[in-house]
Write a protein that holds these residues in place. Structure first.
Motif, mmCIF file in Angstrom:
data_model
loop_
_atom_site.group_PDB
_atom_site.id
_atom_site.type_symbol
_atom_site.label_atom_id
_atom_site.label_comp_id
_atom_site.label_asym_id
_atom_site.label_seq_id
_atom_site.Cartn_x
_atom_site.Cartn_y
_atom_site.Cartn_z
ATOM 1 N N THR A 39 -12.454 58.149 -14.937
ATOM 2 C CA THR A 39 -11.896 56.792 -15.042
ATOM 3 C C THR A 39 -12.858 55.780 -14.421
ATOM 4 O O THR A 39 -13.194 54.770 -15.043
ATOM 5 C CB THR A 39 -10.518 56.717 -14.351
ATOM 6 O OG1 THR A 39 -9.610 57.558 -15.064
ATOM 7 C CG2 THR A 39 -9.975 55.300 -14.324
ATOM 8 N N LEU A 40 -13.322 56.064 -13.218
ATOM 9 C CA LEU A 40 -14.257 55.149 -12.559
ATOM 10 C C LEU A 40 -15.554 55.057 -13.350
ATOM 11 O O LEU A 40 -16.107 53.962 -13.525
ATOM 12 C CB LEU A 40 -14.530 55.604 -11.128
ATOM 13 C CG LEU A 40 -15.502 54.733 -10.323
ATOM 14 C CD1 LEU A 40 -15.065 53.267 -10.290
ATOM 15 C CD2 LEU A 40 -15.673 55.283 -8.912
ATOM 16 N N ARG A 41 -16.045 56.177 -13.861
ATOM 17 C CA ARG A 41 -17.284 56.179 -14.654
ATOM 18 C C ARG A 41 -17.135 55.253 -15.869
ATOM 19 O O ARG A 41 -18.035 54.481 -16.189
ATOM 20 C CB ARG A 41 -17.593 57.608 -15.104
ATOM 21 C CG ARG A 41 -18.933 57.773 -15.760
ATOM 22 C CD ARG A 41 -19.261 59.240 -16.036
ATOM 23 N NE ARG A 41 -19.516 59.961 -14.790
ATOM 24 C CZ ARG A 41 -18.705 60.885 -14.255
ATOM 25 N NH1 ARG A 41 -17.588 61.237 -14.853
ATOM 26 N NH2 ARG A 41 -19.030 61.459 -13.124
ATOM 27 N N ASN A 42 -15.992 55.315 -16.522
ATOM 28 C CA ASN A 42 -15.743 54.447 -17.681
ATOM 29 C C ASN A 42 -15.711 52.974 -17.277
ATOM 30 O O ASN A 42 -16.225 52.117 -17.993
ATOM 31 C CB ASN A 42 -14.444 54.838 -18.376
ATOM 32 C CG ASN A 42 -14.559 56.149 -19.117
ATOM 33 O OD1 ASN A 42 -15.643 56.553 -19.524
ATOM 34 N ND2 ASN A 42 -13.439 56.822 -19.285
ATOM 35 N N TRP A 43 -15.096 52.679 -16.147
ATOM 36 C CA TRP A 43 -15.045 51.285 -15.675
ATOM 37 C C TRP A 43 -16.438 50.774 -15.348
ATOM 38 O O TRP A 43 -16.765 49.613 -15.623
ATOM 39 C CB TRP A 43 -14.156 51.162 -14.444
ATOM 40 C CG TRP A 43 -12.706 51.457 -14.684
ATOM 41 C CD1 TRP A 43 -12.065 51.610 -15.880
ATOM 42 C CD2 TRP A 43 -11.707 51.643 -13.680
ATOM 43 N NE1 TRP A 43 -10.735 51.881 -15.676
ATOM 44 C CE2 TRP A 43 -10.487 51.907 -14.345
ATOM 45 C CE3 TRP A 43 -11.724 51.624 -12.292
ATOM 46 C CZ2 TRP A 43 -9.287 52.129 -13.647
ATOM 47 C CZ3 TRP A 43 -10.539 51.852 -11.610
ATOM 48 C CH2 TRP A 43 -9.341 52.101 -12.283
ATOM 49 N N ILE A 44 -17.265 51.616 -14.751
ATOM 50 C CA ILE A 44 -18.636 51.224 -14.413
ATOM 51 C C ILE A 44 -19.425 50.942 -15.691
ATOM 52 O O ILE A 44 -20.128 49.929 -15.785
ATOM 53 C CB ILE A 44 -19.318 52.312 -13.553
ATOM 54 C CG1 ILE A 44 -18.653 52.391 -12.181
ATOM 55 C CG2 ILE A 44 -20.811 52.044 -13.425
ATOM 56 C CD1 ILE A 44 -19.009 53.633 -11.386
ATOM 57 N N ARG A 45 -19.296 51.829 -16.673
ATOM 58 C CA ARG A 45 -19.983 51.612 -17.957
ATOM 59 C C ARG A 45 -19.545 50.307 -18.600
ATOM 60 O O ARG A 45 -20.376 49.548 -19.109
ATOM 61 C CB ARG A 45 -19.686 52.761 -18.922
ATOM 62 C CG ARG A 45 -20.428 54.022 -18.629
ATOM 63 C CD ARG A 45 -20.159 55.053 -19.715
ATOM 64 N NE ARG A 45 -20.638 56.350 -19.310
ATOM 65 C CZ ARG A 45 -19.936 57.469 -19.372
ATOM 66 N NH1 ARG A 45 -18.711 57.473 -19.835
ATOM 67 N NH2 ARG A 45 -20.461 58.611 -18.979
ATOM 68 N N ALA A 46 -18.252 50.050 -18.594
ATOM 69 C CA ALA A 46 -17.720 48.827 -19.204
ATOM 70 C C ALA A 46 -18.232 47.590 -18.471
ATOM 71 O O ALA A 46 -18.600 46.596 -19.104
ATOM 72 C CB ALA A 46 -16.189 48.856 -19.208
ATOM 73 N N ALA A 47 -18.254 47.639 -17.143
ATOM 74 C CA ALA A 47 -18.725 46.489 -16.373
ATOM 75 C C ALA A 47 -20.195 46.221 -16.639
ATOM 76 O O ALA A 47 -20.613 45.065 -16.805
ATOM 77 C CB ALA A 47 -18.509 46.742 -14.874
#
Length: 56
Positions: A39-47
Motif C-alpha cells: 500500500t505504501l509502495r503504491n502511494w509513493i509511486r503515485a506521489a
C-alpha cells in the motif's frame, strides 16, 4: 479482506515520512503506520508520478 479507504492527508503524510528518513525501508515505515508495505509502495509511486518524477 476488503480494501480500506485512507484519507488523502494520511497518504501524503505517510509518503512524506518515508521520504524524510534516509535509509528507512518501506516495510519499516508501513509497519509503524499499520499498513501494508505494498500500500505504501503504491502511494509513493503515485506521489512521484504526480510530481513528474521518473519511476525507480
Amino acid at each position: 479482506m476488503g480494501m480500506k479507504n485512507y484519507p488523502p492527508e494520511f497518504k501524503r503524510d505517510a509518503v512524506a515520512l518515508y521520504e524524510s528518513r534516509p535509509g528507512a525501508t518501506i516495510a519499516g515505515i508501513a509497519a509503524d503506520l499499520g499498513i501494508s508495505a505494498e500500500t505504501l509502495r503504491n502511494w509513493i509511486r503515485a506521489a512521484r508520478a504526480e510530481r513528474g518524477e521518473p519511476g525507480r
